[in-house]
Design an enzyme around this catalytic site. Structure first.
Site, PDB file in Angstrom:
ATOM      1  N   GLU A 160     -11.645  -2.034  16.258  1.00 14.90           N
ATOM      2  CA  GLU A 160     -12.107  -1.573  14.946  1.00 14.90           C
ATOM      3  C   GLU A 160     -12.678  -0.154  14.983  1.00 14.90           C
ATOM      4  OE1 GLU A 160     -11.259  -3.059  12.448  1.00 14.90           O
ATOM      5  OE2 GLU A 160     -11.307  -5.216  12.697  1.00 14.90           O
TER       6      GLU A 160
ATOM      7  N   TYR B 103     -11.843 -10.171   7.111  1.00 11.80           N
ATOM      8  CA  TYR B 103     -11.385 -10.144   5.717  1.00 11.80           C
ATOM      9  C   TYR B 103     -10.047  -9.432   5.541  1.00 11.80           C
ATOM     10  CZ  TYR B 103     -13.202  -5.497   6.359  1.00 11.80           C
ATOM     11  OH  TYR B 103     -13.429  -4.242   6.870  1.00 11.80           O
ATOM     12  N   GLY B 104      -9.501  -8.865   6.631  1.00 14.60           N
ATOM     13  CA  GLY B 104      -8.315  -8.026   6.500  1.00 14.60           C
ATOM     14  C   GLY B 104      -7.155  -8.460   7.376  1.00 14.60           C
ATOM     15  N   THR B 105      -6.692  -7.528   8.193  1.00 16.86           N
ATOM     16  CA  THR B 105      -5.469  -7.743   8.971  1.00 16.86           C
ATOM     17  C   THR B 105      -5.642  -8.726  10.126  1.00 16.86           C
ATOM     18  OG1 THR B 105      -5.853  -5.889  10.475  1.00 16.86           O
ATOM     19  CG2 THR B 105      -4.656  -5.415   8.413  1.00 16.86           C
ATOM     20  N   LEU B 106      -6.876  -9.149  10.415  1.00 14.26           N
ATOM     21  CA  LEU B 106      -7.113 -10.107  11.501  1.00 14.26           C
ATOM     22  C   LEU B 106      -7.083 -11.565  11.028  1.00 14.26           C
ATOM     23  CD1 LEU B 106      -9.917  -8.158  13.380  1.00 14.26           C
ATOM     24  CD2 LEU B 106      -7.613  -8.597  14.224  1.00 14.26           C
TER      25      LEU B 106
END
Length: 157
Positions: free
Chosen positions: A82, A7-10
């Site tokens: 992570e 849901y983020g920087t990936l």
């Protein structure tokens, strides 16, 4: 192969997407897009403006993201990347499919839009108490209107 929801920087177009598709870390295959079935608070926190999904189901928004299948090597890399289990914890979360691009040998194996599947998600229970007072987002973009520019690991002090 395991299913992972990012849901983020990936996500595609985000600062750490290259880590998902860099074959040296294992295999990650984009399958489709979805959102969390339950609402969660997605915040941008800390001096590096990192997106965090706070493990507080029922609060926040249905968070949008991408579904990948990953091999064991990639899953291990993602755990390390992570900071699992200290910074984030990998937990199974129900995800509603919005769009499916993944290839299956049989059409009946393709999940239908709005179907629900379980995916691993990196969320956190180890967050600062004041983070619950930050703005909640339903979709992360490092260059979003929030103006909180993500700081790459290589650029951190």
């Amino acid at each position: 192969m395991a299913r992972v929801f990012v849901y983020g920087t990936l996500k595609k177009g985000q600062p750490n997407y290259q880590r998902m598709i860099n074959g040296t870390h294992g295999i990650a295959k984009f399958q489709g897009r979805g959102h969390t079935v339950e609402k969660y608070p997605l915040v941008i926190a800390g001096k590096y403006n990192i997106p965090y999904l706070l493990n507080m189901p029922g609060t926040g928004h249905h968070v949008a993201g991408e579904i990948y299948t990953v091999d064991d090597q990639m899953l291990q890399f993602l755990d390390e990347f992570e900071g699992c289990p200290d910074m984030y914890q990998r937990t199974p979360v129900r995800i509603a499919v919005v769009e499916w691009k993944g290839k299956s040998s049989a059409p009946e194996e393709r999940p239908a839009v709005n179907s629900i599947m379980e995916c691993f998600v990196y969320s956190t229970t180890t967050f600062q108490p004041e983070w619950v007072n930050l703005p909640y987002y339903d979709n992360y973009d490092s260059l979003g209107k929030h103006g909180l520019c993500y700081v790459l690991r290589e650029s951190r002090d």
